[in-house]
Design a protein around this motif. Sequence first.
Motif, mmCIF file in Angstrom:
data_model
loop_
_atom_site.group_PDB
_atom_site.id
_atom_site.type_symbol
_atom_site.label_atom_id
_atom_site.label_comp_id
_atom_site.label_asym_id
_atom_site.label_seq_id
_atom_site.Cartn_x
_atom_site.Cartn_y
_atom_site.Cartn_z
ATOM 1 N N LYS A 7 0.845 -1.186 0.000
ATOM 2 C CA LYS A 7 0.000 0.000 0.000
ATOM 3 C C LYS A 7 0.884 1.241 0.000
ATOM 4 N N THR A 109 -6.781 7.126 4.784
ATOM 5 C CA THR A 109 -7.599 6.599 3.677
ATOM 6 C C THR A 109 -8.748 5.714 4.159
ATOM 7 N N LEU A 112 -11.779 6.469 2.063
ATOM 8 C CA LEU A 112 -11.476 6.136 0.674
ATOM 9 C C LEU A 112 -11.541 4.635 0.409
ATOM 10 N N SER A 113 -11.380 3.849 1.460
ATOM 11 C CA SER A 113 -11.350 2.391 1.307
ATOM 12 C C SER A 113 -12.731 1.740 1.366
ATOM 13 N N ARG A 120 -14.105 11.938 -2.573
ATOM 14 C CA ARG A 120 -13.087 12.885 -3.012
ATOM 15 C C ARG A 120 -12.447 13.424 -1.740
ATOM 16 N N SER A 126 -1.124 17.024 0.909
ATOM 17 C CA SER A 126 -1.498 15.622 0.774
ATOM 18 C C SER A 126 -0.455 14.698 1.387
ATOM 19 N N HIS A 128 -0.952 11.277 0.908
ATOM 20 C CA HIS A 128 -1.182 10.004 0.234
ATOM 21 C C HIS A 128 -1.573 10.282 -1.223
ATOM 22 N N PRO A 129 -1.159 9.436 -2.159
ATOM 23 C CA PRO A 129 -1.488 9.650 -3.570
ATOM 24 C C PRO A 129 -2.980 9.781 -3.861
ATOM 25 N N ARG A 130 -3.825 9.166 -3.030
ATOM 26 C CA ARG A 130 -5.265 9.218 -3.255
ATOM 27 C C ARG A 130 -5.925 10.448 -2.636
ATOM 28 N N ILE A 131 -5.133 11.219 -1.889
ATOM 29 C CA ILE A 131 -5.650 12.444 -1.282
ATOM 30 C C ILE A 131 -5.188 13.627 -2.132
ATOM 31 N N GLU A 132 -6.146 14.382 -2.623
ATOM 32 C CA GLU A 132 -5.857 15.494 -3.518
ATOM 33 C C GLU A 132 -5.344 16.701 -2.727
#
Length: 277
Positions: A7, A109, A112-113, A120, A126, A128-132
């Motif tokens: 991850k 996350t 997000l999971s 969003r 940020s 984490h890559p999934r957090i803008e």
Amino acid sequence: MKTKKRKAPLIPKTVTSLRKARAITSSFHKLTSKAEEAKARGDVKGLKAARTELEALGGRQAYQEASIVTTSRSRHTSKWVFSKLTSLGMRPARGKQPLELLEVGAVNTQLLSVPWLAVRAIDLKSCHPRIEEKNFFDLRPEYNYGAVVCSMVINCVPSPEARGRMLKLLHQHVCPGGLVFLTLPLRCLTHSKNITWEQFAKVIESVGFVIESSKASPKVAFFCLQKPKTGEEARRPPPSARGPPEGILCGKGPARATSTFGVTLRDEAELPATHGR
């Protein structure tokens, strides 16, 4: 043999102790409040001293790392959000479209999971890559989110006027009938010289929300807010939702007034561009 995909890590942690993490987040909030108060009264020396202490603490980077530790260990906010969405019948049935959710100030996350949520997640910095990486105040409201989560963010916004603007924008981002999950340090409402729990509830209502429910842990205040559906009159929340939970003392007496937290509602045209957490 398949190898497990690692991850993506959150920001490298120098804080691993839960006790230390809580001490850092508490100190950060106190020093931020101290800096805000010094700035408001024009105390240049006091402002410089507060900023020096914040730098010595590790600044926003240390605060973010500490927040990751505290939220990953406790999961209080995510559990509360899941429970509320389910009990209020807003969790989509299997095979249905996921619920659109905006997470403001995301430091993990967890949301997000969740497969039944279309999240969003944004934050000023940020982790984490999934957090803008995005400033909430730069987002254009589209009135389309079924839920918005704003956990421990409003207290990081630098002025009462900007906090009022944040509440108005939260109201604009959520669709009619949607929910806003708002949390902030309990001491902001129990130890402030500017606002009490009851007054904060009135500000929330003035924006156009109905307080569906509220509660408090030893350190955090939780508010579940609902935007009335189009054409639906805002119903008055029950006294238990508007007032502080049993056992929570609120007051502005000298012994309790150690916080400068407050919220002011003004016309949008009067407010400058703002940067919060």
